[in-house]
Scaffold this motif. Structure first.
Motif, PDB file in Angstrom:
ATOM      1  N   LEU A   1      30.240  26.397  43.649  1.00  0.00           N
ATOM      2  CA  LEU A   1      31.609  26.104  43.254  1.00  0.00           C
ATOM      3  C   LEU A   1      31.719  25.306  41.965  1.00  0.00           C
ATOM      4  N   GLY A   2      30.633  25.195  41.230  1.00  0.00           N
ATOM      5  CA  GLY A   2      30.730  24.599  39.909  1.00  0.00           C
ATOM      6  C   GLY A   2      29.886  23.360  39.713  1.00  0.00           C
ATOM      7  N   ASP A   3      29.767  22.961  38.430  1.00  0.00           N
ATOM      8  CA  ASP A   3      28.896  21.869  37.990  1.00  0.00           C
ATOM      9  C   ASP A   3      27.452  22.159  38.373  1.00  0.00           C
ATOM     10  N   TYR A   4      27.016  23.363  38.008  1.00  0.00           N
ATOM     11  CA  TYR A   4      25.625  23.776  38.204  1.00  0.00           C
ATOM     12  C   TYR A   4      24.704  22.907  37.361  1.00  0.00           C
ATOM     13  N   LEU A   5      25.173  22.527  36.190  1.00  0.00           N
ATOM     14  CA  LEU A   5      24.444  21.571  35.376  1.00  0.00           C
ATOM     15  C   LEU A   5      25.427  20.567  34.790  1.00  0.00           C
ATOM     16  N   TYR A   6      24.873  19.508  34.199  1.00  0.00           N
ATOM     17  CA  TYR A   6      25.670  18.479  33.543  1.00  0.00           C
ATOM     18  C   TYR A   6      25.236  18.349  32.095  1.00  0.00           C
ATOM     19  N   GLU A   7      26.213  18.074  31.256  1.00  0.00           N
ATOM     20  CA  GLU A   7      25.960  17.991  29.820  1.00  0.00           C
ATOM     21  C   GLU A   7      25.345  16.663  29.403  1.00  0.00           C
ATOM     22  N   TYR A   8      25.302  15.691  30.291  1.00  0.00           N
ATOM     23  CA  TYR A   8      24.841  14.354  29.935  1.00  0.00           C
ATOM     24  C   TYR A   8      23.323  14.312  29.704  1.00  0.00           C
TER      25      TYR A   8
ATOM     26  N   VAL B   1      26.900  33.582  44.679  1.00  0.00           N
ATOM     27  CA  VAL B   1      28.117  33.924  43.950  1.00  0.00           C
ATOM     28  C   VAL B   1      28.523  32.658  43.227  1.00  0.00           C
ATOM     29  N   VAL B   2      28.475  32.662  41.899  1.00  0.00           N
ATOM     30  CA  VAL B   2      28.661  31.428  41.141  1.00  0.00           C
ATOM     31  C   VAL B   2      29.985  31.445  40.382  1.00  0.00           C
ATOM     32  N   THR B   3      30.593  30.285  40.321  1.00  0.00           N
ATOM     33  CA  THR B   3      31.657  30.015  39.378  1.00  0.00           C
ATOM     34  C   THR B   3      31.362  28.667  38.750  1.00  0.00           C
ATOM     35  N   TRP B   4      32.097  28.302  37.726  1.00  0.00           N
ATOM     36  CA  TRP B   4      31.811  27.051  37.042  1.00  0.00           C
ATOM     37  C   TRP B   4      32.945  26.063  37.243  1.00  0.00           C
ATOM     38  N   ASP B   5      32.677  24.806  36.869  1.00  0.00           N
ATOM     39  CA  ASP B   5      33.730  23.818  36.719  1.00  0.00           C
ATOM     40  C   ASP B   5      33.639  23.291  35.289  1.00  0.00           C
TER      41      ASP B   5
ATOM     42  N   VAL C   1      38.510  22.526  42.115  1.00  0.00           N
ATOM     43  CA  VAL C   1      39.050  21.176  42.270  1.00  0.00           C
ATOM     44  C   VAL C   1      39.945  21.098  43.499  1.00  0.00           C
ATOM     45  N   THR C   2      40.114  19.885  44.038  1.00  0.00           N
ATOM     46  CA  THR C   2      40.802  19.692  45.309  1.00  0.00           C
ATOM     47  C   THR C   2      42.191  20.313  45.293  1.00  0.00           C
ATOM     48  N   PHE C   3      42.436  21.193  46.258  1.00  0.00           N
ATOM     49  CA  PHE C   3      43.691  21.922  46.339  1.00  0.00           C
ATOM     50  C   PHE C   3      44.744  21.125  47.107  1.00  0.00           C
ATOM     51  N   SER C   4      44.364  20.512  48.192  1.00  0.00           N
ATOM     52  CA  SER C   4      45.312  19.778  49.031  1.00  0.00           C
ATOM     53  C   SER C   4      45.731  18.460  48.379  1.00  0.00           C
TER      54      SER C   4
ATOM     55  N   LEU D   1      37.773  26.980  49.441  1.00  0.00           N
ATOM     56  CA  LEU D   1      36.482  26.297  49.333  1.00  0.00           C
ATOM     57  C   LEU D   1      36.433  25.578  47.994  1.00  0.00           C
ATOM     58  N   THR D   2      36.071  24.301  48.012  1.00  0.00           N
ATOM     59  CA  THR D   2      36.218  23.435  46.844  1.00  0.00           C
ATOM     60  C   THR D   2      34.949  22.624  46.634  1.00  0.00           C
ATOM     61  N   GLY D   3      34.709  22.222  45.375  1.00  0.00           N
ATOM     62  CA  GLY D   3      33.610  21.330  45.033  1.00  0.00           C
ATOM     63  C   GLY D   3      34.125  20.099  44.308  1.00  0.00           C
ATOM     64  N   ASP D   4      33.458  19.706  43.230  1.00  0.00           N
ATOM     65  CA  ASP D   4      33.930  18.766  42.213  1.00  0.00           C
ATOM     66  C   ASP D   4      33.841  17.289  42.561  1.00  0.00           C
TER      67      ASP D   4
END
Length: 546
Positions: A204-211, A264-268, A391-394, A436-439
């Motif tokens: 659901l995203g943040d597979y890697l970090y830019e830091y 099944v990948v998506t990004w954040d 990102v959080t939907f609720s 389904l959410t991540g973040d």
């Protein structure tokens, strides 16, 4: 957490590129291709421009990044690998020449019953990545696959096809994962996930970090290795993003999970830059510069993930939202809530909602994607309509006082857009909505309410939030704000701050979510336990702990 300062040479490189290409020209297809070619020095002849390397000349194992599969369809699956004998070098340890790679797919792990085989070309322009769309397969079946380059044979991966679209499937088990900051700890959760009996993994995203990642791997605190200095900077250029994927994919636990299950990948945001919104960067940089950076991030993402040809980017644009089916049991509408969203209201942190969050002109998904989602629901024949997104939907209030602060980066900052989605689900007759959410680096279980400010209002669906794999370090079972959040949000049924993942079993009668957590990630070897389990009955939305 703000990113570390960028080395000045990166900004200078991108500003030089941006001066050659105006923003309007850059946003055309031709301009995007020209900008990307300028930024990464692609040969004018494109992928046909490279000479061929005799794979017999590869003297070191080129499969250091493992194998992966993804986006299973009833008759095909995407197979991925990338050749990199020296993964921590900018060229991956190979010359700028194309390589012929052999692949095979079998019904058994020893490859005695091979059903498909072929060759693919690993092009240097795509960092020697290989994407094979293996077709003419049987629906609902497990397969094993591997690659060969010269005398080198890759690890064996296991994948599966989806059931036939109109089949009345009785069950499906998925896992949801997100947020894997390498510098925050070990990917121990992936080692446990590799041993789970799941059909598909949704990232659901943040597979890697830019830091930046320092020489000891941050919180991993290596004593047996030293990471090169080239990781100790923020990712900005295409070379930076490619190298960062290489660092992550050399992690043995992540490789094991990819080899065990189709993803099944998506990004954040962090695959590009923290909290960016559409073409708006987090920091004050010229738009041309950010779009060049976004183009580099999107290209590296495609090169390093098991994605199909329709997801191949054009410059700074890449259609990642897509729809998959699991027979008539489940429809998956995979969203992209970063690339098309309006800029965050009142900044990208937490704030008290003002009129802007209810502005119907603002969007989380963009008009085209929103229409695609609602039209897909109207045509859906599935029992469960599942929406993997970022990102959080609720509604998630941060305070016990009213009005309460909420996240401007989540759907709380885009309430008009959320209202349109919920109204669209109702109009389409969606009875079993699961988001389904991540973040957020914690596990949540929400009842989705028709009116979040009225606890007695109708429950219209379920939101399952997967905690992070490693982001946030070890975490805690009860974070410091646990009492506040659970009191301020009566529709919040579960809150846990440990690392891990979620497994969700979908059946004809009910869905069950198991929150799987590990007690620590700042050192290896943590065990996994089930922190809590919840069910929701088909046709009767609402979570019950079991």
């Amino acid at each position: 957490m703000k990113p570390v300062a960028r080395p000045s040479q990166h900004a200078l490189e991108l500003r030089a590129a941006a001066r050659h290409i105006g923003r309007r020209r850059f946003l055309t297809v031709a301009g995007a291709a020209a900008a990307l070619a300028f930024a990464v020095n692609l040969p004018a002849a494109g992928v046909a421009g490279a000479a061929e390397l005799d794979a017999a000349r590869i003297t070191e194992d080129p499969f250091t990044l493992g194998v992966a599969s993804g986006d299973p369809l009833p008759d095909s699956v995407l197979l991925w690998t990338r050749l990199a004998p020296a993964p921590y070098q900018p060229d991956g340890g190979l010359p700028a020449e194309r390589v012929t790679v052999h692949w095979e797919l079998a019904r058994d792990e020893r490859f005695r019953r091979t059903v498909r085989r072929g060759t693919a070309t690993a092009h240097p322009e795509f960092q020697h990545a290989v994407h094979v769309e293996a077709g003419h397969l049987e629906p609902g079946r497990a397969y094993f696959y591997r690659f060969r380059a010269g005398r080198w044979i890759s690890p064996t991966g296991r994948t599966r096809t989806a059931p036939a679209q109109h089949e009345r499937v009785s069950s499906l088990t998925l896992a949801a994962v997100s947020c894997q900051a390498y510098h925050d700890g070990y990917f121990t959760a992936y080692r446990h996930l590799a041993e789970e009996d799941v059909d598909v993994v949704l990232h659901l995203g943040d597979y890697l970090y830019e830091y930046a990642v320092n020489a000891v791997g941050g919180q991993r605190d290596y004593t047996d290795r030293t990471l090169p200095d080239l990781f100790n900077r923020e990712t900005v250029t295409l070379e930076d993003y490619r190298l960062r994927y290489a660092l992550y994919k050399t992690d043995p636990d992540l490789r094991a999970a990819h080899a065990a299950h189709p993803f099944v990948v998506t990004w954040d945001d962090h695959e590009t830059e923290n909290n960016y919104a559409g073409d708006k960067p987090e920091n004050d940089v010229p738009p041309e510069e950010f779009l060049l950076r976004r183009a580099s991030a999107y290209r590296a993402c495609f090169e390093n993930q098991p994605l199909r040809r329709p997801q191949r980017p054009d410059g700074p644009d890449m259609q990642l939202y897509r729809r998959l089916h699991w027979g008539r049991l489940a429809q998956f509408d995979v969203l992209d809530t970063r690339q098309y969203r309006s800029d965050q209201a009142y900044g990208d942190g937490s704030d008290i909602p003002g009129p802007e969050v209810d502005d119907p002109a603002r969007t989380m998904t963009g008009e085209t994607q929103e229409r695609w989602l609602l039209d897909g629901w109207r045509r859906s024949k599935a029992l469960w309509n599942v929406v993997p997104q970022q990102v959080t939907f609720s509604q998630r209030k941060f305070d016990l006082t009213e009005p309460s602060r909420v996240s401007m980066d989540a759907w709380d900052g885009y309430r008009a857009a959320r209202r349109r989605v919920l109204d669209g689900a109702r109009a389409a007759g969606v009875d079993n909505l699961m988001v389904l959410t991540g973040d957020v680096h914690v596990g949540y279980a929400f009842d989705i309410k028709d009116d979040f400010d009225d606890p007695a209002s109708r429950t219209v669906g379920t939101e399952i939030v997967a905690t992070s794999i490693s982001s946030g370090r070890d975490g805690a079972d009860k974070p410091a704000n646990w009492d506040t959040y659970t009191t301020a949000n009566p529709h919040l049924k579960f809150y846990n701050g440990r690392r891990g993942y979620v497994t969700v079993g979908l059946g004809r009668d009910q869905a069950r979510a198991d929150f799987r957590t590990v007690p620590y990630v700042t050192r290896p070897g943590a065990p996994v336990t089930t922190a809590a389990s919840f069910v929701t009955e088909a046709g009767r939305p609402g979570l019950t702990q079991v």
